[in-house]
Design a protein around this motif. Sequence first.
Motif, PDB file in Angstrom:
ATOM      1  N   ALA A   1       0.831  -1.203   0.000  1.00  0.00           N
ATOM      2  CA  ALA A   1       0.000   0.000   0.000  1.00  0.00           C
ATOM      3  C   ALA A   1       0.864   1.251   0.000  1.00  0.00           C
ATOM      4  CB  ALA A   1      -0.917  -0.001   1.221  1.00  0.00           C
ATOM      5  N   ARG A   2       0.550   2.180  -0.860  1.00  0.00           N
ATOM      6  CA  ARG A   2       1.274   3.444  -0.904  1.00  0.00           C
ATOM      7  C   ARG A   2       0.825   4.358   0.227  1.00  0.00           C
ATOM      8  NH1 ARG A   2       1.965   5.882  -6.906  1.00  0.00           N
ATOM      9  NH2 ARG A   2       3.669   6.963  -5.818  1.00  0.00           N
ATOM     10  N   ASN A   3       1.672   5.335   0.506  1.00  0.00           N
ATOM     11  CA  ASN A   3       1.367   6.440   1.413  1.00  0.00           C
ATOM     12  C   ASN A   3       1.245   6.012   2.877  1.00  0.00           C
ATOM     13  OD1 ASN A   3       1.280   7.691  -1.056  1.00  0.00           O
ATOM     14  ND2 ASN A   3      -0.561   8.879  -0.622  1.00  0.00           N
ATOM     15  N   THR A   4       2.053   5.047   3.296  1.00  0.00           N
ATOM     16  CA  THR A   4       2.232   4.803   4.726  1.00  0.00           C
ATOM     17  C   THR A   4       3.313   5.747   5.206  1.00  0.00           C
ATOM     18  OG1 THR A   4       1.553   2.488   4.625  1.00  0.00           O
ATOM     19  CG2 THR A   4       2.938   3.133   6.474  1.00  0.00           C
ATOM     20  N   LEU A   5       2.976   6.590   6.166  1.00  0.00           N
ATOM     21  CA  LEU A   5       3.883   7.627   6.645  1.00  0.00           C
ATOM     22  C   LEU A   5       4.547   7.159   7.927  1.00  0.00           C
ATOM     23  CD1 LEU A   5       4.901  10.532   6.116  1.00  0.00           C
ATOM     24  CD2 LEU A   5       3.033  11.336   7.579  1.00  0.00           C
ATOM     25  N   THR A   6       5.891   7.204   7.973  1.00  0.00           N
ATOM     26  CA  THR A   6       6.613   6.636   9.101  1.00  0.00           C
ATOM     27  C   THR A   6       7.553   7.656   9.733  1.00  0.00           C
ATOM     28  OG1 THR A   6       8.614   5.877   7.927  1.00  0.00           O
ATOM     29  CG2 THR A   6       6.651   4.453   7.811  1.00  0.00           C
ATOM     30  N   ARG A   7       7.963   7.332  10.957  1.00  0.00           N
ATOM     31  CA  ARG A   7       9.020   8.085  11.620  1.00  0.00           C
ATOM     32  C   ARG A   7       9.733   7.183  12.608  1.00  0.00           C
ATOM     33  NH1 ARG A   7       7.078  13.190  14.303  1.00  0.00           N
ATOM     34  NH2 ARG A   7       8.906  13.032  15.625  1.00  0.00           N
ATOM     35  N   ARG A   8      10.974   7.510  12.902  1.00  0.00           N
ATOM     36  CA  ARG A   8      11.797   6.668  13.762  1.00  0.00           C
ATOM     37  C   ARG A   8      11.275   6.650  15.200  1.00  0.00           C
ATOM     38  NH1 ARG A   8      14.157   9.311  10.017  1.00  0.00           N
ATOM     39  NH2 ARG A   8      15.714   8.332   8.653  1.00  0.00           N
ATOM     40  N   ILE A   9      11.482   5.533  15.866  1.00  0.00           N
ATOM     41  CA  ILE A   9      11.149   5.396  17.279  1.00  0.00           C
ATOM     42  C   ILE A   9      12.339   5.861  18.099  1.00  0.00           C
ATOM     43  CG2 ILE A   9      10.594   3.754  19.111  1.00  0.00           C
ATOM     44  CD1 ILE A   9       9.233   2.024  16.998  1.00  0.00           C
ATOM     45  N   THR A  10      12.100   6.647  19.131  1.00  0.00           N
ATOM     46  CA  THR A  10      13.150   7.077  20.033  1.00  0.00           C
ATOM     47  C   THR A  10      13.270   6.076  21.182  1.00  0.00           C
ATOM     48  OG1 THR A  10      12.790   9.403  19.502  1.00  0.00           O
ATOM     49  CG2 THR A  10      13.936   8.915  21.557  1.00  0.00           C
ATOM     50  N   GLY A  11      14.492   5.589  21.408  1.00  0.00           N
ATOM     51  CA  GLY A  11      14.734   4.611  22.447  1.00  0.00           C
ATOM     52  C   GLY A  11      15.167   5.256  23.756  1.00  0.00           C
ATOM     53  N   PRO A  12      15.307   4.396  24.784  1.00  0.00           N
ATOM     54  CA  PRO A  12      15.079   2.952  24.715  1.00  0.00           C
ATOM     55  C   PRO A  12      13.600   2.544  24.783  1.00  0.00           C
ATOM     56  CG  PRO A  12      15.806   3.561  26.897  1.00  0.00           C
ATOM     57  CD  PRO A  12      15.887   4.807  26.076  1.00  0.00           C
ATOM     58  N   ARG A  13      12.758   3.410  25.318  1.00  0.00           N
ATOM     59  CA  ARG A  13      11.317   3.134  25.362  1.00  0.00           C
ATOM     60  C   ARG A  13      10.571   4.421  25.060  1.00  0.00           C
ATOM     61  NH1 ARG A  13      13.615   0.911  29.833  1.00  0.00           N
ATOM     62  NH2 ARG A  13      13.524  -1.365  30.052  1.00  0.00           N
ATOM     63  N   SER A  14       9.525   4.314  24.278  1.00  0.00           N
ATOM     64  CA  SER A  14       8.699   5.480  24.004  1.00  0.00           C
ATOM     65  C   SER A  14       7.357   5.026  23.464  1.00  0.00           C
ATOM     66  CB  SER A  14       9.385   6.427  23.002  1.00  0.00           C
ATOM     67  OG  SER A  14       9.510   5.822  21.731  1.00  0.00           O
ATOM     68  N   SER A  15       6.481   5.983  23.256  1.00  0.00           N
ATOM     69  CA  SER A  15       5.171   5.676  22.681  1.00  0.00           C
ATOM     70  C   SER A  15       4.869   6.662  21.567  1.00  0.00           C
ATOM     71  CB  SER A  15       4.064   5.746  23.749  1.00  0.00           C
ATOM     72  OG  SER A  15       3.910   7.069  24.228  1.00  0.00           O
ATOM     73  N   GLY A  16       4.012   6.237  20.651  1.00  0.00           N
ATOM     74  CA  GLY A  16       3.529   7.108  19.593  1.00  0.00           C
ATOM     75  C   GLY A  16       2.022   6.999  19.519  1.00  0.00           C
ATOM     76  N   THR A  17       1.330   8.134  19.565  1.00  0.00           N
ATOM     77  CA  THR A  17      -0.124   8.147  19.576  1.00  0.00           C
ATOM     78  C   THR A  17      -0.650   8.981  18.413  1.00  0.00           C
ATOM     79  OG1 THR A  17      -0.139   7.988  21.995  1.00  0.00           O
ATOM     80  CG2 THR A  17      -2.191   8.662  20.924  1.00  0.00           C
ATOM     81  N   PHE A  18      -1.430   8.364  17.560  1.00  0.00           N
ATOM     82  CA  PHE A  18      -2.075   9.046  16.438  1.00  0.00           C
ATOM     83  C   PHE A  18      -3.545   9.289  16.776  1.00  0.00           C
ATOM     84  CE2 PHE A  18       1.411   6.697  14.483  1.00  0.00           C
ATOM     85  CZ  PHE A  18       1.939   7.607  13.580  1.00  0.00           C
ATOM     86  N   ARG A  19      -4.016  10.497  16.496  1.00  0.00           N
ATOM     87  CA  ARG A  19      -5.441  10.810  16.605  1.00  0.00           C
ATOM     88  C   ARG A  19      -6.023  10.856  15.208  1.00  0.00           C
ATOM     89  NH1 ARG A  19      -8.269  16.342  19.083  1.00  0.00           N
ATOM     90  NH2 ARG A  19     -10.441  15.665  18.780  1.00  0.00           N
ATOM     91  N   LEU A  20      -7.012  10.005  14.941  1.00  0.00           N
ATOM     92  CA  LEU A  20      -7.584   9.875  13.605  1.00  0.00           C
ATOM     93  C   LEU A  20      -9.076  10.198  13.603  1.00  0.00           C
ATOM     94  CD1 LEU A  20      -4.912   8.219  13.232  1.00  0.00           C
ATOM     95  CD2 LEU A  20      -6.193   6.734  11.702  1.00  0.00           C
TER      96      LEU A  20
END
Length: 558
Positions: free
Chosen positions: A398-417
């Motif tokens: 699938a095209r247009n999957t937008l990514t970014r690096r994870i910051t270590g050693p632990r973190s979270s990423g939250t998307f509001r859709l």
Amino acid sequence: MRPLLRLIPLLGLFLPAVASPAQHAAVNPRAATFTNPVLWEDYPDLDVFRVASVFYYSSSTFAYSPGAPVLQSYDLVNWTPVTHSVPRLNFGPQYDLPRGTPGGYVKGIWASTLRYRASNDQFYWYGCVESNKTYIWTGRINNNTNKWTWTPHPPIPTCYYDSGLLIDSDDTMYVAYGKTTIHVAQLSGDGLSQLRTQPVYTAPGNTYIEGSRMYRVNGTYYILVTQPAAAEWVLKSTSGSPFGPYEARVLVDRIQGPIADAGFAHQGGMVDTQEGQWHYVAFMDAYPGGRIPVVAPLRWDGDGWPEVVKDETGGWGRVYPYPVPVPTTSSSAGTETGKEVGVDAGMGRDEFTGGELSHHWEWNHNPDDAKWELVGGKEEGGGLVLRTASVTGDLFAARNTLTRRITGPRSSGTFRLDVSGMRDGDRAGAVLFRDQAAYIGVWKEGGNARIVMVNDLRLTEGTWTTASTGTVAATGPTVGNAQDVWLRIEADITPAFNTNTMRTTTFSYSFDGRTFTRLGKPFGMTNSWRYFSGYRYGVFNFATKALGGEVKVKSFET
């Protein structure tokens, strides 16, 4: 693993735009030390250099687009991405991820090189991609806006494999490159073609070496090469010529690193400060998170060989003196007791209001630009609209999957859709993206939209074609038509390289952004290096039946 040179005098020549003294002159005299790693994010195959008081760092990105990110620093410790040397991968149609043809996963931009040429105020990027061609992009900073512009040029019909660019004191341009046998090429006056090339060094016993970085220091030519994935050699010219001959000495070999369960520091570059202090910047294999940079001071012996300053145990130090005074304006500046982790300006919240994506974001391949847009400024609420760009049952296709690096050693990423624009058969959500992946998302079936957790998405190692499109591991509640949904990924990328330990990621959802409910079992991440990139956060929207649906990504927070 594919797998700086003292800058010429700048007096009277053009300089790229840098921040004003008012922004960076304040110095905290108590800041004495920094702590490795300087940036706990996946920035491998690094090339590092300095222009006046500004350090630049270029990295590999494989099939991610835009490619070849450039990071900026004033102290070699705190780094912020400021541009990409390759705004769009122009290496062939596979990087557009056309349906029914293989994509470019684990292909594309490997160890490339970047330097600034003062004589014409341009940055030059060179990268060998998939063929006997070296692609070229040149860039310039607008002094009024601090915006970068990049221009592609016809490729050179020679593969400068794992190349390192040197712009000599007389403005002649050379490129060191190759594996096992290292070559040096002299470029034309405009840097866009080759005048000559010749081998300058072959490793004894055909030992495999690569990752060339070329320098001239005090009139002597040097080439740094790596013996993956544990050592770094220094090649030193025994003549006054960049074409050698060269002799070799080991810089580091299986040196104990500053963090546990990671690989050995290797494959990097040298750079000096304005005060003449030299440092070696390398990376460590730190999977599942990827390859992360570490910094150590260099000293020079009486024969002109660089040596890494080690700690009291003979290893790569966890704590070293700061390379340069630390600006107090930096939110992650060091303290008397040292800086724990390099954190760049991308940490926090992104509401997609700036008129363009920040340079923390990269698409899984070249995007279909007709299928996404940023809408409105901060006053209008901003947001990123992702319209379905592919009809497929395969997230990797699938095209247009937008990514970014994870910051270590632990973190979270939250998307509001906002998922109210989804149509029957659409799939949207937040993905832990790599060759072994999982996601939490919303599946629209008929008039109902339901939250699901999907795991066991896999690419076949080596061919990097899809082996599994995933399995629904858990099902959550339905989503109301007017509801926003928050999707959270919590990742533990503490290094577990060369161990049997499996780090895990959890997925959760919320309907108010405050109370989150976990869905599914923790997902075990792979520690394999063979995909070369580490895990990333991503957001996606694709169709399984017909195009026409959309989601609006209102924010991302980490």
